[in-house]
Design an enzyme around this catalytic site. Structure first.
Site, mmCIF file in Angstrom:
data_model
loop_
_atom_site.group_PDB
_atom_site.id
_atom_site.type_symbol
_atom_site.label_atom_id
_atom_site.label_comp_id
_atom_site.label_asym_id
_atom_site.label_seq_id
_atom_site.Cartn_x
_atom_site.Cartn_y
_atom_site.Cartn_z
ATOM 1 N N CYS B 220 -11.836 -25.858 28.995
ATOM 2 C CA CYS B 220 -11.638 -27.103 28.255
ATOM 3 C C CYS B 220 -12.136 -26.928 26.822
ATOM 4 O O CYS B 220 -12.924 -26.030 26.521
ATOM 5 C CB CYS B 220 -12.351 -28.260 28.942
ATOM 6 N N ALA B 241 -9.815 -19.252 26.132
ATOM 7 C CA ALA B 241 -11.085 -19.915 25.801
ATOM 8 C C ALA B 241 -10.861 -21.317 25.242
ATOM 9 O O ALA B 241 -9.720 -21.755 25.049
ATOM 10 C CB ALA B 241 -11.861 -19.057 24.811
ATOM 11 N N HIS B 242 -11.967 -21.991 24.934
ATOM 12 C CA HIS B 242 -11.898 -23.384 24.484
ATOM 13 C C HIS B 242 -11.168 -23.512 23.150
ATOM 14 O O HIS B 242 -11.300 -22.690 22.267
ATOM 15 C CB HIS B 242 -13.274 -24.032 24.380
ATOM 16 N N ASN B 243 -10.392 -24.590 23.045
ATOM 17 C CA ASN B 243 -9.695 -24.965 21.817
ATOM 18 C C ASN B 243 -8.600 -24.008 21.380
ATOM 19 O O ASN B 243 -8.115 -24.078 20.255
ATOM 20 C CB ASN B 243 -10.693 -25.173 20.663
ATOM 21 N N SER B 261 -10.582 -21.106 19.835
ATOM 22 C CA SER B 261 -9.969 -21.722 18.660
ATOM 23 C C SER B 261 -8.835 -20.916 18.040
ATOM 24 O O SER B 261 -8.322 -21.283 16.981
ATOM 25 C CB SER B 261 -11.021 -22.023 17.583
#
Lengths: 340, 340, 340
Positions: B220, B241-243, B261
């Site tokens: 998330c 991974a996140h974002n 990201s």
């Protein structure tokens, strides 16, 4: 479970030097030996630990005589290493296969037949028309789909997912959260640049004595079978794609990936984090070093392959040692240019 | 399920040459064809298999005429490959979406609404305030947390874990033991060199037609959303991974990892075991070769990137071919030095 | 949960500039701020977003004065970043540990003791003789074997499998589908080239404040313990083999693998997709770059290692930049040869 030192010695056809009446209930490394533990001394490099260990007994060779005083009992046997392994196995036997019967709630379709002596853990699922052999251990929360065959004495660990039509031989061990027989990665590119799912209708076959490590994935074949031959040992987090064939007694270490339709021969050693692209043939007795990328078939038996795009390990290491010194090689070229 | 060869031909708008009354119940590769199977011959490289196959029928092009006697029936169609794919799909349709209803025990919070035509397997869990579309298949032991949205016709396989607040579009398939929406790897270094957990409050959004392979993980977002756009296909053991944002119709092969990201464009092809570091932008239509490390943004569309620290594939291959011969290059420099 | 802007300001010891009566219920990134959200502005690089954001309120430094008109309220605090982190934590506190009690059906052996304030989700399994501390959250479908110790305030997520004899400290978080304590990869080669299973009798110890990411695997020791020391943070899909020791406050990013018996020091940073071979020692404060292969012990503290077969990062980058231009270096050698 507790035994006396004399009982252990009797089990191993050995003799006791010291107090045979003391009790032991654990196996320890000699450098970490504590009271109540049995250790072994096989490699004389570690002899110094013998004189400091707190283990209650140490298994040694029958010819061994200590060069200093010691506080542990000795169990003298012909071969200390295999004596110890024998103990490890006896211990594992006592502790591992101890579960039998059915825990509820668990689910098994009535069309499925499971032979005697096995165990089905709580929250496990077995689908339709499966055929499960004798003394099979199916741990809690394992999933077995429809039309799955599992041979005798297999262990299916918690959270392992064995999908439809998989066939598993005898004496296999499938570790926790392994996925076997899910769809392979097959998508046909469309004109609008989207992808369409290619149905994956084949299955996975595991022959006898195969072990698959935690969280590894073995995809079903598009058609036909993904085949893992007898005695193959697969470590954790390994990816085996659709229609791959792995030859007998080949071992594959953690986090390696074998792409679709590649055939690996028998008695190969694939180290960790290796990647092998699709549609290759890897000859018998090939060794592939850690992190190697294999982009070409290996046709000759017995090669040792290593490198980012792997070739003969010796050659790779020569090139790599020059790579490490490339700045100096470049300087030498500059020097030559100047002198012209 | 059994069909006659004539029924198959009718389904494909083709004609039969041979015995149309024979029964078939399986799809085989031509080189592995057995009685009861249907195969296809599209690439003429494999023509020789036609004369040996034991398959009951083989789908061929309408213009094909055999050059030798054969024992199989022919089904002549316009395009044998897409005819065969059509059969694969029909077969998959018949075998895959067959489960409906609710198996017990299973858990669904009463605040959650699931539309008609779906299936909830035994030991599955659906939390609070979820909204599940129609004809959704939730296999045994799958977990769906709170506030999750799932569109129509999705398949959530056994052991998949869909955490709180995830939003999944229509026609997605989440394979076994996938984890979606668990916390990303966010830790703030403290003065004493320990790390403090940074709460991860965002979610994961999967648009329509996304497929996620077995044991893959999609974290998330810290805040906002990790977004997997429509038509993206993710293989097994992949880490997102996140974002991260993955553009439409991009495919990512097994064991690749995308760090936090990073934004990947649409129609990209990321091969296996690729690693892409965080906070990069990868342009549309980028191809990244297997095992490549990507450490810089790729701003121009259509590039092919390859290598340990990847750059243009053609350039990497040139450098690598010289790397393989570095010992000889070094010898040439030595030779030049001697001659001075 | 809704708060007014003034309530948030009070919580953070800040002051409001604008309308303090408006309600907020969400945390947003400033560039994605929407009505009802609170954002923050710490790095002035992002100041321009402040004048466009739709967030209801933005946390800024106490000295900040806007250079243009704005439509959002400001919450002025001493340190906007840590103010925001404080809010994140408060929010996470409110949403995360909310579950208590026991959901049925779930399984806990009667010999096991679990302290107060915890939660056991539906379809979870806890075996014999376990000792579970207070306020421990065991999510649905988690598996805890026999003789497992778990300290206070741990979270065991859905589908995590904690095998026999594992010992977990306080405040640890084990993410979904992690496997801890399954057998390591230990096989003794036999004369007929088959492999025999070496029983794995040790366990895994996790000290306090350890986090293990989704689908990672930590194998039990052959004998003794695989040890993850306090404060270690492990990302997703990481493999930790038998008898490995990871020092305090070391972090390991996704898809890295540590082979058997390697000891990693404290305060190390291991990036993603790293592979470290077995029986090495890695000094304290070592940084290992992404995709690095570590094949030798690192004895000096504070090194930064990078590369396919890793060495000092600076040196690797120098060599790699020449590697990229190897064709031109080769041309220069050719040129020199011609001129002779």
């Amino acid at each position: 479970m507790e035994f006396t030192v004399s009982q252990i010695a009797a089990l191993l056809n050995g003799t006791v030097e010291g107090d045979g009446s003391q009790k032991v209930n654990r196996l320890d490394k000699i450098q970490e030996g504590k009271a109540g533990g049995v250790s072994f001394l096989s490699n004389m490099k570690y002899e110094s630990h013998l004189y400091n260990t707190e283990a209650t007994a140490v298994i040694v060779g029958e010819d061994f005589s200590p060069s200093k005083p010691l506080s542990t009992s000795l169990i003298k046997v012909k071969d200390p290493y295999s004596g110890f392994t024998q103990l490890l196995e006896a211990y594992a036997q006592l502790t591992k296969h101890s579960k039998t019967g059915v825990e509820e709630p668990s689910y098994m379709d009535q069309s499925t037949k499971m032979d005697d002596g096995g165990y089905r853990g709580v929250f496990s699922h077995i689908g339709k028309n499966c055929r499960i052999g004798k003394q099979v251990i199916i741990h809690a929360q394992a999933y077995i789909g429809d039309n799955v065959k599992i041979g005798d004495r297999c262990i299916i660990h918690s959270g392992a997912k064995i999908y439809n039509d998989t066939a598993i031989g005898n004496d296999c061990e499938i570790h926790p959260n392994v996925v076997i027989g899910a769809d392979g990665f097959g998508f046909a590119p469309q004109e609008d640049k989207s992808y369409k799912n290619i149905p994956q209708l084949g299955n996975v076959i595991l022959e006898d004595n195969v072990s698959v490590g935690s969280n590894s994935t073995i995809d079903c074949a598009t058609m036909g079978s993904t085949i893992i031959k007898k005695g193959v040992k697969i470590d954790n987090l390994v990816q085996i794609a659709h229609n791959v064939i792995i030859g007998e007694h080949t071992v594959i270490a953690a986090q390696s990936g074998i792409s679709g339709s590649t055939e690996i021969g028998k008695n190969c050693v694939i180290a960790g984090q290796v990647g092998i692209i699709g549609h290759l043939k890897i000859a018998d007795n090939t060794t592939v070093g850690a992190k190697t990328g294999v982009s070409k078939s290996i046709l000759q038996s017995g090669k040792i392959i290593f490198g980012y795009m792997g070739f003969e390990m010796k050659e790779f290491l020569k090139s790599y040692s020059i790579f490490k010194n490339l700045p100096s090689l470049q300087d030498r070229v500059k020097e030559l240019e100047k002198k012209q």
